[in-house]
Design a protein around this motif. Sequence first.
Motif: not given
Length: 287
Positions: A129-130, A133-134, A137, A145, A166, A169, A173, A243, A247
């Motif tokens: 998930h991170q 997101t990275t 974003v 992504a 997660w 999320g 996205i 950030v 979310g």
Amino acid sequence: MADRDMTGLRAIPAERLVVGDRLALAEHGRSADVTAIEAEHDDYGVAALVVVTVEDERRISIAAGSTIHVESAEAELGTTAVAADQGSPEALVARIAQAHEHSAALQEIAGRLAKGINLKAGSNLQDLHQFATTLLVDEADTAAALSIADLLATQPFDGNFGRWKWIEGALAIAAYLTRHDAGRSAGYSAAILAADAAETDPLRAKTAAMYRQRQLNEPNVYDPEILRASAAGRSHVERDWRVLRIGVLLYLRAHGGSETLSQDVLERRIAAELAAVAALNERLAES
């Protein structure tokens, strides 16, 4: 529509259907390609029906949470077509990380995931998930992504909210990144809404629905935290809070908006926040 071979079917929750799947119909031996998917809600805002349009414009209503059968057309291990094209999930992560060698954040996460990805492990889900997101974003790499988010989007809700946050999320996205494909985006949103409707006890379900509606109508978008960080000139702290705000906005958008924030408003705010984070990143890079 066409006759189908009853072998090679796989059972999935109705909310996991995506445009392009071939759905086994109620008529024995018949199947049809899914061309659009919508979610319909009950009076409490909970997903009640998954409404599927198939190739001859026929609409089929399926109760949320029901099990349906589709012909196996994608990778059997449950990864998306994008991920399958890249090989294993580990290979996909490594390839994307290689394309973003300048990103210390992506390199750190990729290093952990290189040891092996278990899509049932909460720590791996959090890292993926991170990672997604990275990519969205900080790198504005929407294709990558989405491919990472899709790895998580294959996972059904199993009652474990620690893991689900997660996955949820990632679904949010994916729903945003596919917003120009209404059917596909609706499929991701329907998966989130199906988890909202998982409670079977009527009283608990009603209470949860009321609480969720308050969350949608009065969301915490971290206004005080962002204002304080901005006033203090703490750009890195402001960035982190923004950030988190993104979310929340993605989650609200995947739910179709709320009484206080419409879908159009949410899309404008998400775009504005992405631009704000990009500006903060540039400022931090220069300092």
